[in-house]
Design a protein around this motif. Structure first.
Motif, PDB file in Angstrom:
ATOM      1  N   ILE A   1     -26.734   3.238  34.253  1.00 42.13           N
ATOM      2  CA  ILE A   1     -25.694   2.331  34.726  1.00 42.13           C
ATOM      3  C   ILE A   1     -25.602   1.139  33.779  1.00 42.13           C
ATOM      4  O   ILE A   1     -26.590   0.774  33.140  1.00 42.13           O
ATOM      5  CB  ILE A   1     -25.998   1.830  36.156  1.00 42.13           C
ATOM      6  CG1 ILE A   1     -27.422   1.257  36.217  1.00 42.13           C
ATOM      7  CG2 ILE A   1     -25.792   2.939  37.175  1.00 42.13           C
ATOM      8  CD1 ILE A   1     -27.795   0.629  37.536  1.00 42.13           C
TER       9      ILE A   1
ATOM     10  N   ASN B   1     -25.428  -2.317  34.069  1.00 43.50           N
ATOM     11  CA  ASN B   1     -25.562  -3.406  35.035  1.00 43.50           C
ATOM     12  C   ASN B   1     -26.198  -4.672  34.463  1.00 43.50           C
ATOM     13  O   ASN B   1     -26.511  -5.591  35.220  1.00 43.50           O
ATOM     14  CB  ASN B   1     -26.397  -2.940  36.232  1.00 43.50           C
ATOM     15  CG  ASN B   1     -27.812  -2.559  35.837  1.00 43.50           C
ATOM     16  OD1 ASN B   1     -28.100  -2.317  34.660  1.00 43.50           O
ATOM     17  ND2 ASN B   1     -28.703  -2.484  36.804  1.00 43.50           N
TER      18      ASN B   1
ATOM     19  N   ARG C   1     -21.263  -0.170  41.407  1.00 45.06           N
ATOM     20  CA  ARG C   1     -22.182   0.903  41.056  1.00 45.06           C
ATOM     21  C   ARG C   1     -21.438   2.145  40.577  1.00 45.06           C
ATOM     22  O   ARG C   1     -20.737   2.785  41.346  1.00 45.06           O
ATOM     23  CB  ARG C   1     -23.078   1.251  42.257  1.00 45.06           C
ATOM     24  CG  ARG C   1     -24.160   0.249  42.531  1.00 45.06           C
ATOM     25  CD  ARG C   1     -24.942   0.577  43.796  1.00 45.06           C
ATOM     26  NE  ARG C   1     -24.134   0.352  44.996  1.00 45.06           N
ATOM     27  CZ  ARG C   1     -24.545   0.610  46.238  1.00 45.06           C
ATOM     28  NH1 ARG C   1     -25.750   1.136  46.433  1.00 45.06           N
ATOM     29  NH2 ARG C   1     -23.771   0.361  47.268  1.00 45.06           N
ATOM     30  N   ARG C   2     -21.594   2.437  39.313  1.00 46.95           N
ATOM     31  CA  ARG C   2     -21.029   3.666  38.739  1.00 46.95           C
ATOM     32  C   ARG C   2     -21.851   4.043  37.505  1.00 46.95           C
ATOM     33  O   ARG C   2     -22.417   3.173  36.849  1.00 46.95           O
ATOM     34  CB  ARG C   2     -19.558   3.497  38.376  1.00 46.95           C
ATOM     35  CG  ARG C   2     -19.264   2.433  37.339  1.00 46.95           C
ATOM     36  CD  ARG C   2     -17.762   2.284  37.096  1.00 46.95           C
ATOM     37  NE  ARG C   2     -17.062   1.907  38.296  1.00 46.95           N
ATOM     38  CZ  ARG C   2     -16.911   0.636  38.720  1.00 46.95           C
ATOM     39  NH1 ARG C   2     -17.440  -0.357  38.011  1.00 46.95           N
ATOM     40  NH2 ARG C   2     -16.263   0.367  39.813  1.00 46.95           N
ATOM     41  N   GLU C   3     -21.899   5.324  37.219  1.00 44.69           N
ATOM     42  CA  GLU C   3     -22.698   5.792  36.090  1.00 44.69           C
ATOM     43  C   GLU C   3     -22.024   5.457  34.765  1.00 44.69           C
ATOM     44  O   GLU C   3     -20.806   5.262  34.702  1.00 44.69           O
ATOM     45  CB  GLU C   3     -22.908   7.301  36.188  1.00 44.69           C
ATOM     46  CG  GLU C   3     -21.634   8.112  36.023  1.00 44.69           C
ATOM     47  CD  GLU C   3     -21.896   9.611  36.081  1.00 44.69           C
ATOM     48  OE1 GLU C   3     -21.433  10.315  35.153  1.00 44.69           O
ATOM     49  OE2 GLU C   3     -22.535  10.073  37.031  1.00 44.69           O
TER      50      GLU C   3
ATOM     51  N   ILE D   1     -29.570   3.009  43.383  1.00 45.91           N
ATOM     52  CA  ILE D   1     -28.739   3.569  42.319  1.00 45.91           C
ATOM     53  C   ILE D   1     -28.670   5.097  42.395  1.00 45.91           C
ATOM     54  O   ILE D   1     -27.604   5.679  42.531  1.00 45.91           O
ATOM     55  CB  ILE D   1     -29.255   3.127  40.935  1.00 45.91           C
ATOM     56  CG1 ILE D   1     -29.188   1.604  40.805  1.00 45.91           C
ATOM     57  CG2 ILE D   1     -28.461   3.812  39.829  1.00 45.91           C
ATOM     58  CD1 ILE D   1     -27.813   1.006  40.990  1.00 45.91           C
TER      59      ILE D   1
ATOM     60  N   LEU E   1     -25.328   7.161  43.818  1.00 48.47           N
ATOM     61  CA  LEU E   1     -24.519   7.864  42.823  1.00 48.47           C
ATOM     62  C   LEU E   1     -24.761   9.379  42.815  1.00 48.47           C
ATOM     63  O   LEU E   1     -24.123  10.106  42.048  1.00 48.47           O
ATOM     64  CB  LEU E   1     -24.795   7.296  41.421  1.00 48.47           C
ATOM     65  CG  LEU E   1     -24.414   5.824  41.220  1.00 48.47           C
ATOM     66  CD1 LEU E   1     -24.787   5.370  39.812  1.00 48.47           C
ATOM     67  CD2 LEU E   1     -22.930   5.600  41.471  1.00 48.47           C
TER      68      LEU E   1
END
Length: 236
Positions: free
Chosen positions: A21, A23, A92-94, A126, A130
């Motif tokens: 991620i 982040n 939150r996203r890959e 996480i 996901l």
């Protein structure tokens, strides 16, 4: 992935933050908000450029003029973690291409592990949100080792659980201290440039901005062309 010379698999070991991620901006913002509350003027972004990859409590220990008890540092780290989760909740996203790359790597025969300085709650925040946990044969977090990065313990433990020799492990890292941890563990490294440039890293096999830029076939070629593990810097 194996070859006729050793018939041993290769393993891919991923850090989480900044690799699976993107982040780091939220991590830095959370530190900055904590510093403001504590009356500190430390620049969080510059701090993380140097120390990203270390456990949060150890990063925090470096910003105080006088020693702070470990219990207090852990409380500060927990406060920072809460701030980070609030900031990152809806983001939150890959990293682009991650799932497709993990699927292709597994199909190609690579063993796959996660080696992170985060605790199980944060890992779940996480991986489970996901839907990524299914792609990892092994997950190693801060509670599974005595020393965090830049010490090699996290990656050594991950390789041991995967049943793959260190020289056949390749680490994906976004932080310079994580890269050093890989070399101390006797492994090679791919640099993931979510927050740093290629020149920030010591000797990565290759530098990618995301996982659309890499295939398992290319990775195997790199591993076979560059068999030597770089020597780490002398000081952890």
């Amino acid at each position: 992935m194996s070859d006729s010379a050793t018939d041993q698999p290769y393993a891919l070991i991923f850090d989480m933050d900044g690799v699976l991620i993107d982040n780091t901006p939220e991590q830095a913002r959370a530190f900055q908000l904590l510093f403001r509350d504590l009356g500190l003027t430390t620049n969080a972004r510059r701090l993380l450029r140097r120390l990203n990859g270390m456990p949060a409590s150890e990063i925090l220990a470096t910003v105080f003029t006088n020693p702070v008890p470990k219990k207090q540092l852990e409380e500060y780290a927990a406060q920072r973690e809460l701030l980070y989760r609030v900031l990152y909740w809806n983001k939150r996203r890959e990293v682009a291409g991650l799932t497709a790359f993990l699927q292709a790597a597994r199909a190609a025969g690579f063993r796959i592990g996660l080696g992170t300085g985060s605790g199980e709650d944060t890992i779940g925040y996480i991986l489970d949100h996901l839907g990524l946990r299914r792609y990892f044969d092994v997950v190693v977090g801060k509670d599974d080792v005595k020393r965090g990065k830049p010490h090699p313990d996290t990656y050594t433990a991950t390789a041991r659980q995967l049943g793959v020799q260190p020289e056949r492990c390749l680490v994906f890292e976004d932080a310079v201290l994580g890269e050093q941890a890989a070399y101390r563990a006797g492994m090679r490294c791919v640099a993931v440039g979510t927050s740093l440039s290629a020149t920030d890293f010591q000797a990565s096999l290759t530098y990618i901005r995301d996982f659309t830029e890499l295939t398992p076939k290319h990775l195997l070629e790199l591993l076979e062309q560059h068999s030597a593990v770089p020597k780490p810097h002398k000081k952890p």
